[in-house]
Design a protein around this motif. Structure first.
Motif, PDB file in Angstrom:
ATOM      1  N   LYS A 223      14.777  66.122  11.244  1.00 30.29           N
ATOM      2  CA  LYS A 223      14.683  64.742  10.783  1.00 30.29           C
ATOM      3  C   LYS A 223      13.317  64.160  11.171  1.00 30.29           C
ATOM      4  N   GLY A 224      12.888  64.450  12.397  1.00 29.31           N
ATOM      5  CA  GLY A 224      11.568  63.992  12.840  1.00 29.31           C
ATOM      6  C   GLY A 224      10.468  64.547  11.947  1.00 29.31           C
ATOM      7  N   VAL A 225      10.549  65.851  11.660  1.00 25.36           N
ATOM      8  CA  VAL A 225       9.533  66.505  10.822  1.00 25.36           C
ATOM      9  C   VAL A 225       9.448  65.812   9.463  1.00 25.36           C
ATOM     10  N   LEU A 226      10.609  65.527   8.870  1.00 23.78           N
ATOM     11  CA  LEU A 226      10.613  64.937   7.525  1.00 23.78           C
ATOM     12  C   LEU A 226      10.263  63.449   7.551  1.00 23.78           C
ATOM     13  N   ASP A 227      10.708  62.739   8.592  1.00 20.22           N
ATOM     14  CA  ASP A 227      10.370  61.314   8.699  1.00 20.22           C
ATOM     15  C   ASP A 227       8.856  61.111   8.787  1.00 20.22           C
ATOM     16  N   ALA A 228       8.163  62.091   9.365  1.00 23.47           N
ATOM     17  CA  ALA A 228       6.707  61.960   9.525  1.00 23.47           C
ATOM     18  C   ALA A 228       6.022  61.730   8.187  1.00 23.47           C
ATOM     19  N   LYS A 229       6.642  62.222   7.108  1.00 22.47           N
ATOM     20  CA  LYS A 229       6.024  62.079   5.786  1.00 22.47           C
ATOM     21  C   LYS A 229       6.176  60.670   5.216  1.00 22.47           C
ATOM     22  N   ASP A 230       7.192  59.946   5.687  1.00 22.47           N
ATOM     23  CA  ASP A 230       7.559  58.679   5.044  1.00 22.47           C
ATOM     24  C   ASP A 230       6.714  57.480   5.444  1.00 22.47           C
ATOM     25  N   SER A 231       6.348  57.403   6.709  1.00 25.33           N
ATOM     26  CA  SER A 231       5.671  56.189   7.180  1.00 25.33           C
ATOM     27  C   SER A 231       4.511  56.566   8.084  1.00 25.33           C
ATOM     28  N   SER A 232       3.793  55.536   8.496  1.00 22.86           N
ATOM     29  CA  SER A 232       2.728  55.729   9.473  1.00 22.86           C
ATOM     30  C   SER A 232       3.344  56.177  10.788  1.00 22.86           C
ATOM     31  N   MET A 233       2.616  57.020  11.516  1.00 19.65           N
ATOM     32  CA  MET A 233       3.104  57.483  12.806  1.00 19.65           C
ATOM     33  C   MET A 233       3.373  56.318  13.755  1.00 19.65           C
ATOM     34  N   LEU A 234       2.565  55.257  13.648  1.00 21.36           N
ATOM     35  CA  LEU A 234       2.733  54.108  14.549  1.00 21.36           C
ATOM     36  C   LEU A 234       4.094  53.446  14.363  1.00 21.36           C
ATOM     37  N   VAL A 235       4.623  53.497  13.141  1.00 24.88           N
ATOM     38  CA  VAL A 235       5.956  52.952  12.867  1.00 24.88           C
ATOM     39  C   VAL A 235       7.024  53.963  13.271  1.00 24.88           C
ATOM     40  N   ASN A 236       6.790  55.219  12.909  1.00 25.98           N
ATOM     41  CA  ASN A 236       7.791  56.251  13.194  1.00 25.98           C
ATOM     42  C   ASN A 236       8.098  56.354  14.682  1.00 25.98           C
ATOM     43  N   LEU A 237       7.065  56.184  15.505  1.00 23.21           N
ATOM     44  CA  LEU A 237       7.279  56.344  16.942  1.00 23.21           C
ATOM     45  C   LEU A 237       8.321  55.360  17.465  1.00 23.21           C
ATOM     46  N   PHE A 238       8.339  54.151  16.897  1.00 20.95           N
ATOM     47  CA  PHE A 238       9.302  53.162  17.387  1.00 20.95           C
ATOM     48  C   PHE A 238      10.745  53.571  17.065  1.00 20.95           C
ATOM     49  N   LYS A 239      10.906  54.453  16.076  1.00 20.08           N
ATOM     50  CA  LYS A 239      12.255  54.937  15.746  1.00 20.08           C
ATOM     51  C   LYS A 239      12.852  55.742  16.901  1.00 20.08           C
ATOM     52  N   VAL A 240      11.979  56.336  17.714  1.00 18.43           N
ATOM     53  CA  VAL A 240      12.475  57.070  18.881  1.00 18.43           C
ATOM     54  C   VAL A 240      13.226  56.094  19.792  1.00 18.43           C
ATOM     55  N   ARG A 241      12.725  54.866  19.842  1.00 20.19           N
ATOM     56  CA  ARG A 241      13.405  53.854  20.660  1.00 20.19           C
ATOM     57  C   ARG A 241      14.730  53.422  20.017  1.00 20.19           C
ATOM     58  N   THR A 242      14.701  53.154  18.710  1.00 19.66           N
ATOM     59  CA  THR A 242      15.927  52.648  18.079  1.00 19.66           C
ATOM     60  C   THR A 242      16.977  53.753  17.925  1.00 19.66           C
ATOM     61  N   ASN A 243      16.550  55.010  17.747  1.00 22.37           N
ATOM     62  CA  ASN A 243      17.527  56.117  17.744  1.00 22.37           C
ATOM     63  C   ASN A 243      18.412  56.043  18.976  1.00 22.37           C
ATOM     64  N   PHE A 244      17.767  55.735  20.103  1.00 21.24           N
ATOM     65  CA  PHE A 244      18.512  55.699  21.357  1.00 21.24           C
ATOM     66  C   PHE A 244      19.272  54.379  21.506  1.00 21.24           C
ATOM     67  N   LEU A 245      18.607  53.258  21.199  1.00 20.23           N
ATOM     68  CA  LEU A 245      19.251  51.933  21.292  1.00 20.23           C
ATOM     69  C   LEU A 245      20.506  51.867  20.432  1.00 20.23           C
ATOM     70  N   PHE A 246      20.435  52.466  19.238  1.00 20.76           N
ATOM     71  CA  PHE A 246      21.557  52.404  18.297  1.00 20.76           C
ATOM     72  C   PHE A 246      22.517  53.585  18.482  1.00 20.76           C
ATOM     73  N   SER A 247      22.328  54.350  19.566  1.00 21.55           N
ATOM     74  CA  SER A 247      23.194  55.506  19.874  1.00 21.55           C
ATOM     75  C   SER A 247      23.251  56.516  18.734  1.00 21.55           C
ATOM     76  N   GLU A 248      22.143  56.651  18.015  1.00 19.89           N
ATOM     77  CA  GLU A 248      22.129  57.640  16.938  1.00 19.89           C
ATOM     78  C   GLU A 248      21.774  59.032  17.458  1.00 19.89           C
ATOM     79  N   MET A 249      21.046  59.069  18.569  1.00 17.69           N
ATOM     80  CA  MET A 249      20.716  60.359  19.193  1.00 17.69           C
ATOM     81  C   MET A 249      20.782  60.200  20.705  1.00 17.69           C
ATOM     82  N   ASP A 250      21.166  61.294  21.395  1.00 17.25           N
ATOM     83  CA  ASP A 250      21.073  61.239  22.854  1.00 17.25           C
ATOM     84  C   ASP A 250      19.649  61.634  23.261  1.00 17.25           C
TER      85      ASP A 250
END
Lengths: 333, 333
Positions: A223-250
């Protein structure tokens, strides 16, 4: 003590490690090996006056040579030492200017070396290899690996080949007809390290290494590999925070997601559907696992060849042998 | 002691700062103000048992209220306190779930608050404001700024407006017809900080703040902004190293180049020639200097309006007033 023909000592001197090998340059077999923690950075710290620099680095080599001697039953005092890596950098034994491209990966065209004859205080001749520069890039050590790889395997004869040497600073090397015309450094590994250690993302990932690739772990990485194609890295990095905040990934999954984002970003430019260039991925045991999964997620498996650990280790050895042989040939011509 | 109508106390509670203001909610003028270092992170560390959390945070407010009382000659004990920022986060006084989009920037539709009546131990009623979440994003505090901004200035009536709140985690907020439909967080500021402090690039940039914009400094920054468009950020970052190695930039220029690279990357997606959406840039004094230069380099000046420092500060105040008025109106309806 017996003498053996064609022997050299290969010295691979990195920022944080030091390695000596007795190499049979005719077969690239290793007869003895020694590693120590006398890396360039540590040795550089001992330099008090700049005038002592070269001598002090020679002393470190001598000490390690003495340890190496206890491992062999033949004479190594007169063998030529071929030095690659950071020894020619500004914090090494003597700074050599970067060689310019193009660089011949078979004939070492464009490679700069400096030769130091043996003398009373240091019995071995030295060949110090410099690095290479591109318009906006530099390498030290990888040029010797490329030289070795070109002798250990076949590169495409028709198309430009992309040779990737992953790591803290991942190198993409563009080789055509035996010539390196361009290379680029990606900060992939270092960015992973500082983001997972010093940024707000450090609370969302684990620092432990993965024990097993569960299906969810694989999914997170891809998912990380494919998400890299969709947006700027500066935006994608914040998803690492919300993945955890929203309990989507451990945290272990999220660490792989971050790794996937960065490797996906690194491979983005060379995974376009219009690109058919062959890729040689030299990740070694640890990195190849990740890069293999990334390559699969991006659908570029058919273009990609993975270099096994033994070939990767041998690339430096074979490269040092080549430098020695080319130098010898020049002397005899 | 005299009583003044329409007064509230606005509390802006950030991770590392605490701020109280006595606000006339009918005019948004500030009658008294107090800031302290009792940030959320510091206060959170004092919490020993989770059951004490709310009480302990109230104590910190009380202590600061006592200090505020010495600054005014009127009664503030019964005033409603409107809390925005990190007070509703997991490390705040009480965690409130994020509100969902869409969010009405004029009527606060979608904003979640929790109201705490005054009692014997705490004489002021409290309105604790929660943050907002998008599919892959979160904010806490910026929603109140947006609410304030929408009352202090006009947004485009026809087109979607992009409101940018730069900083450690820069927020891009997409508002149309008074509704926030989407927002994205860019790690711009934090990445600048960790790269210049912990990465290999730390040796190539200075940490000192710029004293004067020389022509070369401007050029370095603009070059970074434009280079961001050409390659992946992972490659561009290594140029910060070679700029210095090749003596193309000195350390202060190179720090601006790095800053330009990151801001250029952040603005990349919204600076395409086909994009005509108005941009409102809320950088305040320090950030607006950089973002103005970036906007010029990208040729999007005509679309961009810069919000002055006083409006930016007032946005939180006006937002807190709005929350109070909307809450009061609901009570009276």
């Amino acid at each position: 003590m017996k003498h053996i023909k064609n022997l050299i000592i290969g010295c691979d001197w990195g920022t944080s490690f030091f390695r000596l090998r007795v190499i049979d340059s005719s077969t690239n077999s290793v007869l003895a090996e020694l590693t120590s923690e006398d890396g360039i950075a540590k040795t550089n710290k001992k330099v008090e006056k700049e005038s002592d620099r070269f001598g002090l680095f020679c002393e470190v080599i001598s000490e390690n040579l003495d340890a190496l001697k206890t491992k062999v039953d033949f004479e190594i005092d007169s063998l030529t030492i071929v030095l690659s890596g950071m020894a020619s950098s500004s914090i090494g034994m003597k700074e050599l200017p970067y060689g310019h491209l193009p660089f011949g990966v078979r004939d070492a065209f464009g490679l700069d070396v400096e030769v130091f004859e043996n003398n009373a205080s240091f019995p071995n001749p030295l060949i110090l290899i410099s690095g290479l520069r591109d318009k906006h890039d530099v390498m030290r050590g990888e040029e010797v690996q490329l030289l070795g790889l070109a002798h250990l395997m076949e590169f495409s004869k028709e198309e430009e080949t992309i040779i990737i040497l992953p790591g803290t600073h991942s190198k993409h090397c563009f080789v055509k007809n035996g010539v390196l015309n361009h290379f680029q450094t990606y900060l992939t590994g270092e960015l992973y390290q500082i983001l997972s250690e010093y940024s707000i993302l450090s609370n969302s990932v684990t620092k432990e290494t993965l024990k097993a690739w569960t299906p969810k772990a694989s999914e997170a990485f891809s998912k990380g590999v494919l998400d890299a194609k969709d947006s700027s890295m500066l935006v994608n990095l914040f998803k690492v925070r919300t993945n955890f905040l929203f309990s989507e990934m451990d945290k272990p999954e999220n660490a792989l997601y971050l790794s996937g984002l960065l490797i996906g970003e690194e491979l983005g430019n060379i995974s376009l559907p219009s690109d058919s260039r062959p890729i040689i991925l030299c990740g070694g045991e640890n990195m190849n696992v990740l890069y293999k999964k990334a390559v699969e997620a991006l659908g570029i498996e058919s273009r990609t060849q993975f270099v096994a650990d033994d070939i990767l280790i041998k690339s430096t050895i074979a490269g040092q042998s080549e430098v020695f042989k080319i130098h010898n040939k020049k002397l005899n011509d």
